[in-house]
Write a protein that holds these residues in place. Structure first.
Motif, short mmCIF file in Angstrom:
data_model
loop_
_atom_site.label_atom_id
_atom_site.label_comp_id
_atom_site.label_asym_id
_atom_site.label_seq_id
_atom_site.Cartn_x
_atom_site.Cartn_y
_atom_site.Cartn_z
N THR A 65 51.03 40.81 32.72
CA THR A 65 50.41 40.69 31.54
C THR A 65 51.18 40.44 30.28
O THR A 65 50.66 40.46 29.02
N TYR A 91 42.27 43.36 32.85
CA TYR A 91 43.71 42.64 33.19
C TYR A 91 43.99 42.33 34.56
O TYR A 91 45.13 42.27 35.02
N VAL A 129 42.33 40.50 28.86
CA VAL A 129 43.41 39.94 29.01
C VAL A 129 44.54 40.38 27.91
O VAL A 129 43.84 40.90 26.84
#
Ligand code: SAM
Length: 284
Positions: A7, A155, A185
């Motif tokens: 991420t 996430y 996110v």
């Protein structure tokens, strides 16, 4: 690769090498290739991920992000008691465990079998009723229409999926009318910066508007890890196109006294630029 580029946005030169020795490139990656890469990468790296981040995540804490915003304080899902909740990209299901303790009926879904084994490991160690887990790709949810009151993802699958328009439609399908869908996110602005916690992570080096995926490849050119980028506007449009109404867009600030880095998320950067975006949407 370092776990915290998970991420994150390393934005490599084409011949960069990640820590595993895989090549890191920017190129297209379709849905099948992205899902295969995610499943294998998370199966291989789940032990290290839980080892490194398990303490921060807690066994039954619901935190949305490295900034440490907890659902207990934010209450983005609203009242959860008695509600059926689908957690997407659940990892070891820490959030689901928090939900269950508040009277919700969670189901934790993840593409990685090894991540879900960690969920079972935690349940066994605690001697508590196990969180129901499902191994599946978030793009093809194995549930009936309207099966859940709420859906959430901290996430989880969203940054790893090539076709998030389809993912949003799937979440819409399995939610009942009026159900909430809340997901966090990496804040899209971070795509423009190197994924570094120090000052080198404060200079924009790439276009925020470049949606070309970040891909790590093995020697045969097969993707071993993929992350996909969308701008804030893209995310709003895909939610609206799927039939959701955007209720809030939360950009958690870095709290005073929080000194713990998580990869590229650090107090230095967190005080200057947002690191997380949390979308709060309701099914029409
Ligand atoms: C950064 S971890 C987050 C896990 C957990 N929410 C946490 O905070 O620790 C991302 C998770 O998404 C899962 N994932 C990635 N792609 C997925 C997909 N297409 N479908 C379902 N899960 C996926 C991974 O296996 C991994 O467990």
């Amino acid at each position: 690769m370092g776990l915290l580029t998970v991420t994150g946005t390393p934005l490599p030169e084409p011949d960069d090498l990640d820590e595993d020795g895989d090549d890191a490139v920017r190129r297209s990656a379709g849905a099948g290739e992205s899902s295969r890469a995610s499943r294998h990468w998370w199966d291989r790296n789940a032990d290290e991920y839980q080892d490194e981040h398990g303490e921060f995540l807690g066994d039954d804490r619901f935190t949305w992000c490295p900034e440490g915003l907890d659902e207990a304080d934010a209450r983005l899902l609203g009242d959860v008691a008695g509600r059926s909740v689908l957690e997407i990209g659940a990892g070891a299901a820490q959030c689901s465990r928090w939900l269950a303790a508040r009277g919700a009926r969670p189901v934790a879904l993840d593409i990685s079998y090894r991540q879900l084994q960690h969920s079972r490991r935690i349940d066994l160690a605690r001697g508590a009723a196990p969180v129901p887990v499902v191994q599946a790709d978030a793009a093809v949810l194995p549930f009936a229409d309207g099966a859940f009151d709420l859906a959430c993802s901290a996430y989880g699958a969203v940054p790893f999926s090539a076709d998030t328009e389809a993912l949003m439609r799937e979440v819409h399908r399995v939610l009942r009318p009026g159900g909430r869908w809340v997901f966090s996110v990496t804040h899209p602005i971070r795509w423009a910066f190197p994924d570094e916690p120090g000052v080198e992570g404060l200079t924009a080096v790439s276009s925020y508007f470049d949606r070309t995926p970040y891909v790590e490849e093995d020697e045969q050119g097969r993707a071993t890890y993929v992350e996909h980028h969308r701008t804030l506007g893209d995310r709003v449009r895909e939610l609206v196109a799927a039939g959701f109404r955007l209720v809030d867009l939360v950009e958690p600030e870095w709290p005073e006294g929080h000194e713990q880095d998580w990869g590229g998320w650090s107090p230095l950067r967190g005080r200057l630029i947002p690191g997380t975006a949390i979308f709060v949407a309701e099914r029409g």
